[in-house]
Design a protein around this motif. Structure first.
Motif, short mmCIF file in Angstrom:
data_model
loop_
_atom_site.label_atom_id
_atom_site.label_comp_id
_atom_site.label_asym_id
_atom_site.label_seq_id
_atom_site.Cartn_x
_atom_site.Cartn_y
_atom_site.Cartn_z
N GLU A 1 0.85 -1.20 0.00
CA GLU A 1 0.00 0.00 0.00
C GLU A 1 0.88 1.24 0.00
O GLU A 1 1.96 1.24 0.60
CB GLU A 1 -0.90 0.02 1.25
CG GLU A 1 -1.93 -1.10 1.26
CD GLU A 1 -2.90 -1.03 2.45
OE1 GLU A 1 -3.13 0.09 2.97
OE2 GLU A 1 -3.41 -2.10 2.84
N PRO A 2 0.43 2.32 -0.62
CA PRO A 2 1.22 3.55 -0.59
C PRO A 2 1.33 4.09 0.84
O PRO A 2 0.37 4.01 1.61
CB PRO A 2 0.44 4.52 -1.48
CG PRO A 2 -0.93 3.95 -1.58
CD PRO A 2 -0.80 2.47 -1.40
N MET B 1 0.27 11.86 -3.54
CA MET B 1 -0.02 10.45 -3.79
C MET B 1 0.85 9.88 -4.91
O MET B 1 1.25 8.72 -4.84
CB MET B 1 -1.52 10.27 -4.11
CG MET B 1 -1.94 8.83 -4.38
SD MET B 1 -1.50 7.63 -3.05
CE MET B 1 -2.94 7.77 -1.96
N ASP B 2 1.14 10.69 -5.91
CA ASP B 2 2.00 10.20 -7.00
C ASP B 2 3.35 9.71 -6.46
O ASP B 2 3.85 8.66 -6.87
CB ASP B 2 2.26 11.33 -8.02
CG ASP B 2 1.07 11.50 -8.95
OD1 ASP B 2 0.16 10.64 -8.92
OD2 ASP B 2 1.04 12.50 -9.69
N LEU C 1 2.92 6.43 -4.65
CA LEU C 1 2.73 5.31 -5.58
C LEU C 1 4.04 4.96 -6.28
O LEU C 1 4.32 3.78 -6.55
CB LEU C 1 1.65 5.67 -6.62
CG LEU C 1 0.23 5.75 -6.06
CD1 LEU C 1 -0.73 6.35 -7.09
CD2 LEU C 1 -0.28 4.38 -5.59
N TYR C 2 4.84 5.96 -6.52
CA TYR C 2 6.17 5.76 -7.11
C TYR C 2 7.03 4.89 -6.19
O TYR C 2 7.67 3.92 -6.64
CB TYR C 2 6.79 7.15 -7.33
CG TYR C 2 8.29 7.24 -7.45
CD1 TYR C 2 8.95 6.80 -8.60
CD2 TYR C 2 9.05 7.82 -6.42
CE1 TYR C 2 10.33 6.93 -8.72
CE2 TYR C 2 10.42 7.95 -6.54
CZ TYR C 2 11.06 7.50 -7.68
OH TYR C 2 12.41 7.62 -7.80
N GLN D 1 5.91 2.88 -3.80
CA GLN D 1 5.28 1.55 -3.77
C GLN D 1 5.74 0.72 -4.98
O GLN D 1 6.11 -0.45 -4.84
CB GLN D 1 3.76 1.68 -3.79
CG GLN D 1 3.04 0.34 -3.68
CD GLN D 1 1.51 0.47 -3.76
OE1 GLN D 1 0.98 1.56 -4.03
NE2 GLN D 1 0.81 -0.62 -3.50
N GLY D 2 5.77 1.36 -6.15
CA GLY D 2 6.21 0.68 -7.37
C GLY D 2 7.66 0.22 -7.28
O GLY D 2 8.01 -0.90 -7.69
#
Lengths: 290, 290
Positions: free
Chosen positions: A224-225, A235-236, A239-240, A242-243
């Motif tokens: 999860e982020p 949020m970007d 998510l980056y 997390q990726g």
């Protein structure tokens, strides 16, 4: 004092959980035994964890969750100069400490769920006061609606507003749960804290304590982020990260590369570290050895 | 409880001293945040330091020095599997904790000197019992004369002999002071513990906590041979290490080279590390911040 555990045992598990977590290395982006930030060093986290010991022990006997968080925040900054080190951890540890006093480990989760629901408006007031001690930002004002903005912790009228509207600490966490994964633990029955505990406990059987901490941290990050990153950036960015954690787990990037990149970019997934602390605490009281 | 300091403050200073000491890196030859030995890891020291917290606090209120060392030894191995981590530190910390309860920091040394002289035969008996808990060897039997051999801690009749001859714990330390620099602290008025505190306090003003610990350790190592090395190997080896520490201070060798060499050769100057713990404790209660 008639609980399944003694206050002294539980307080030691909690302090040791904080110390082991910050020692786990490399824990990409966060302060660890080999990585300092300019204003907050490894030693600040160690001193904070030891400094709050009496408040951890007190929590097993008495005190509202809000006043305990306020007291711990004050003790923490009395022992070190790195500012907010463990604020998120307190939000998880104090209900878990009180829950552990009520019964055996297999009842820990249900007891913690009951305890957070019983928090009061005064808990919320003390919690808001604690922010000013450690200067944590829970939400950025620009992300809040008009009604929510009155509850922004940086607002001076927030405490009056809490009282007027009769909002408990559980209510505060409900309102924050969408944007804050630590608040979400209260609403969600400490789902990820117990998940972290399972990961750590299992991995410790197969490898070193450090490996168990680092790999569990990486898996949580990939799942999860991290909302600490969302609040600090957006949020970007979360998510980056997390990726990238998924890339490491799937062997497209090394742990060392991820670590290097997050320190360079000053991205610290602080809330994921807090989940590791809660997980370590649960694993320790279930008998995990270092 | 009417002391200058509270038990909780002093116990936190002592636990933090143990945690900061083992974190200081590179501390050539000893376990630190970046160096484990096969049987004893960094995390074992962290768990031991947190695990003994209640005994540190108890020492401020009650308990003989011998029984406290025995109790702390038991707690330590309950929290970690690395064996003897802090035995030497207890010998220094417990008298200092009790002394700190008796008055302000500027009376600490005289009070500690009084306290060790007041130890009893029962303290000596408990101290000997503590050895079997942590498996520390105080002296090698072959180094002892006939009369001394009866007091060797590995001898089963040692405890009877202590009682029969009425030897107090202070008497044990007197007998060991020639060959053991920790025992020597009791006889010598904690001379090197306070020297270590001065070094650490001064160096912390000019640099980081880690630099203060590592450089103070190096200076202590250069000043006198470490008796832990003497007992594990012999005096030649201890003098060899002392010479290397001098080489580093006089820039004929780098700290990294010294560190590498001692780990490869498995030479750990454990008693010098214990002096750093005592020094950190004294510096912390005198107001040094991490």
């Amino acid at each position: 004092m008639d609980g399944y555990f003694t206050p002294s045992f539980l307080a030691r598990c909690a302090a040791l959980a904080m110390i082991l977590e910050v020692s786990g290395t490399p824990k990409p982006g966060n302060v660890d035994r080999d990585h300092d930030y300019a204003g907050t060093r490894y030693e600040d986290f160690l001193a904070s964890a030891v400094g709050v010991y009496p408040v951890l022990e007190k929590a097993c006997r008495e005190g509202g969750i809000g006043s305990l968080i306020l007291e711990a925040s004050g003790e923490s900054v009395r022992w070190q100069g790195g500012g907010n080190t463990h604020f998120g951890a307190y939000i998880l540890l104090f209900p878990l400490l009180k829950a552990a006093m009520l019964g055996p480990p297999d009842r820990l989760r249900e007891n913690a769920i009951d305890i957070v629901k019983e928090t009061t408006v005064e808990d919320a007031v003390d919690f808001y006061r604690a922010f000013s001690v450690v200067d944590v930002r829970m939400k950025r004002p620009q992300d809040l609606g008009e009604a929510e903005r009155a509850l922004d912790v940086s607002s001076e009228s927030a405490i009056d507003e809490l009282r007027k509207r009769g909002i408990t600490l559980y209510g505060v966490m409900q309102a924050s749960s969408k944007n804050d994964m630590i608040a979400r633990e209260w609403v969600d029955g400490f789902r990820r804290s117990f998940k972290a505990a399972d990961k750590i406990f299992t991995k410790r059987r197969a490898g070193t304590m450090n490996d168990a901490i680092v790999l569990s941290y990486l898996e949580l990050l990939a799942e999860e982020p991290d909302t600490f990153i969302v609040k600090k950036y957006d949020m970007d960015k979360a998510l980056y990260v997390q990726g990238l954690a998924i890339d490491v787990l799937e062997r497209r990037m090394t742990l060392r590369e991820l670590s290097h990149r997050l320190y360079i970019e000053k991205i610290n997934p602080g809330s994921t570290a807090d989940l590791i602390i809660a997980g370590l605490f649960i694993a320790l009281l279930n008998g995990m050895k270092v």
